[in-house]
Write a protein that holds these residues in place. Structure first.
Motif: not given
Ligand SMILES: Nc1ncnc2c1ncn2[C@@H]1O[C@H](COP(=O)(O)OP(=O)(O)O)[C@@H](O)[C@H]1O
Ligand SMILES: [Mg+2]
Lengths: 254, 381
Positions: A90-95
């Motif tokens: 995802y764009q925001s890495s979504a960790l």
């Protein structure tokens, strides 16, 4: 250009939220093993299209098939089979912020592989090593930089060796060197395991380094305005918007 | 073009074990990949356990494909041996031996992952107003989903995230105890004081004890306790889940094949359901202590007389009716908190609105349901 059956097939998709139509008359194919790039200005619906491909949003109309199965099928079994084939960065890495990098990556492995904890740890270590984050498994996402988050997100996306990887602006917010490093990682993955890649980006340099084929979306026409080899489009597209997109600096100086 | 190498049939690894000059020869053929690595590893470990092999040679001549899960399997087999040098690989084809060297097969020693401690996930705040009609439809759909998820946990208790549940029990219950105790103590004190002014005129001081016990256990302490829990925990559930929604964490859970409702809501609802009745019982005790304080120091009653009167008037039915109400309120508070979290759309600012809305809706529902309970008690029981 033909490489057998497409792995992703989009037919006459109308995409949007509720009553708002964001994209219409979208049809394209992605073939196994190729690096397919989705281009377009901000807010033209690139992320929206990606979310439809994953099945997070149901199409207003049209059909999306992945490896022969319809993405929005209600049947839970077929849905799980499809999800299992896709990895998403995802764009925001979504960790997950409350878990360490190791636990984030272990999450899908534990759920699907049926390995015991020790084996899961080994895989986690290998994946982190593959993305150049060896020894970071006990860090929290808030303790690492944006570029490292992207890499960790990538490690999680490839945790189960999916057949298709999707990226939403992998180089957004990264410096050119880090972003080039990420491109290299993408190319390596594609070369070594034949993973099909669907990438949303605006980064001109990465487009020419990695893309086999692109489509370009446009906000005004809500559709695809260009499709094909980026190098060919740069030099030969008749569409002024496409031209400007590929040659922004030249246009201004000229 | 290379697709088949990555998807493959799950059943396509064959192996044979044979003796080889005092050691074992393990011949593999087919594919060893993500799909079959786990099953194969279990099988081969069973196979090797009885043999006490001093050395193992793995023959990869028939192996057509190997990925990093396969490398992991080889590593585990190697590490089962006392002496690592007694492990060797022969006849790997070029692709596979290249891959083994890329994976640095010889240096994958693996220390354990440290168990990390929980951090408080209050992260950022934000929000956007929620449309009324959609809101209602969504509420019903969400109620259905939560019920299904809870039902699923009943059927498969193993799927409950026990660690999370205990964590939320601590936050919603243990940490709420001081404020719940204080508020209810003061409430008991106030009721005793106010009623004593009237009752004294008729020389009915002792009935202050009955009034405090009944009013608190039956009505006020469940309501007060749940309002406090709504303010503390309902709001934090909404902000946590809302924040996860904003940062695509919920989408990520979804694409990994988790059901976000089962993953996030069930532990919160269960935790409130367990701790709120206990908090309510504590609240009852502290309210009675508050009344006792007034009875002894202002009305000059004896402690024994006050307590005796309390026990005479407070029947078990009243006590449990109050506790039962608090159970229902607890589920509603947690449900509303999570619902508001899941309704967050857009940026970080909508989380703030979701938090506010969780508290307001929570308190509103408590009062409405409390009226319903009053009607049920009067007309049906
Ligand atoms: N959840 C949503 N609900 C309604 N509209 C949305 C939502 N998400 C995005 N949009 C709208 O869809 C359009 C395309 O957004 P997006 O796909 O994120 O663009 P981008 O190409 O920059 O990724 C934008 O106009 C945006 O306002
Ligand atoms: Mg986007």
């Amino acid at each position: 250009m033909e490489k057998g059956d497409p792995i992703i097939k989009v037919e006459n998709l109308v995409a949007g939220y509720g009553d708002t139509v964001i994209l219409e008359h979208i049809s394209f194919n992605v073939y196994p093993g190729e690096i397919f790039v989705i281009l377009g200005g901000s807010g033209c619906g690139k992320s929206t299209l990606l979310k439809h491909l994953i099945g997070l949003i149901k199409p207003l109309s049209g059909v999306i098939t992945i490896d022969g199965e319809i993405v929005t099928e209600e049947d839970e079994e077929s849905f799980k089979r499809i999800i299992r084939k896709i990895g998403v960065l995802y764009q925001s890495s979504a960790l997950l912020g409350s878990m360490t990098l190791g636990e984030n990556i272990a999450l899908p492995i534990k759920e699907y592989s049926g390995l015991d904890p020790e084996s899961v740890e080994r895989i986690v270590r290998m994946k982190l090593k593959l993305v150049g984050l060896e020894g970071f498994e006990n860090h929290l996402p808030s303790e690492i930089s944006g570029g490292m988050k992207k890499r960790a997100g990538l490690a999680r996306a490839i945790a189960l060796n999916p057949a298709i990887l999707m990226f939403d602006e992998p180089s957004a917010g990264l410096d050119p060197v880090t972003s080039a490093g990420l491109d290299e990682l993408i190319l390596d993955l594609n070369k070594n395991s034949g993973t099909t890649m669907v990438i949303v980006t605006h980064e001109l340099s990465s487009i020419f380094t990695i893309a086999d084929r692109i489509i370009m979306l446009d906000r005004k026409t809500k559709g695809i305005i260009a499709e094909g080899d980026p190098r060919y489009l740069r030099d030969h597209s008749p569409d002024p918007y496409v031209k400007e997109f590929f040659n922004p600096v030249k246009e201004k100086r000229g | 073009m290379k697709k088949s190498e990555n998807t493959g049939q799950p059943d396509s690894i064959q192996y044979s074990l044979s003796d080889n000059e005092g050691g074992l020869l393990l011949s593999l053929s087919g594919r060893l990949d993500t799909e079959n690595a786990g099953a194969f590893l279990r099988e081969i470990k069973e196979g090797l356990k009885g043999t006490q092999a001093r050395s193992v040679t793995v023959d990869l001549s028939g192996l057509t494909y190997l990925d990093d899960y396969g490398v992991m399997v080889l590593t585990e087999i190697r590490d089962m041996l006392v002496n690592r040098d007694a492990f060797s690989i022969i006849n790997a084809n070029e692709r596979i031996s290249n891959f083994l060297s890329i994976m640095a097969f010889d240096s994958t020693g693996m220390p354990g992952i440290r168990k990390k401690k929980w951090i408080n996930p209050f992260e950022s705040l934000g929000g956007e107003t929620i449309k009324v009609m959609d809101d209602f439809r969504f509420m019903l759909a969400f109620l259905g989903e939560v019920s299904l998820a809870l039902f699923n946990v009943l059927r498969h208790p193993g799927s409950l995230r026990v660690g999370d549940t205990v964590h939320f029990m601590q936050r919603a219950g243990v940490e709420a105890l001081p404020i719940v105790a204080l508020i209810n103590f003061l409430l008991g004190l106030i009721i005793a004081f106010m009623s004593s002014i009237q009752l004294r005129q008729f020389g009915a001081d002792i009935y202050v004890a009955s009034l405090v016990a009944l009013a608190m256990a039956y009505e006020l302490s469940p309501v007060m306790t749940c309002i406090l829990v709504a303010g503390r925990s309902g709001s934090s559930f909404a902000s946590e889940i809302g924040t996860m929604k904003v940062s695509e964490e919920i989408d990520a859970l979804f694409t990994m094949g988790f059901n976000p409702v089962r993953f996030l809501v069930v532990p919160r609802v269960l935790a409130s359901l367990i701790v709120v009745p206990v908090l309510t019982l504590f609240a009852d005790i502290f309210a009675i202590l508050g009344g006792l304080f007034v009875g002894v120091f202002i009305l000059d009653l004896t402690t024994t007389a006050y307590i005796g009167q309390t026990f005479r008037s407070l029947t078990l039915f009243y006590l449990f009716w109050g506790v039962m109400k608090s159970c229902v309120f607890a589920v509603v508070i947690a449900w509303v908190g999570c619902l508001r979290g899941f309704q967050v759309r857009g940026g970080a600012d909508s989380v703030g609105k979701a938090t506010t809305s969780a508290v307001v809706t929570g308190i509103f529902m408590i009062i409405i349901l409390d009226s319903v309970f009053a009607i049920i008690h009067i007309y049906w029981l």
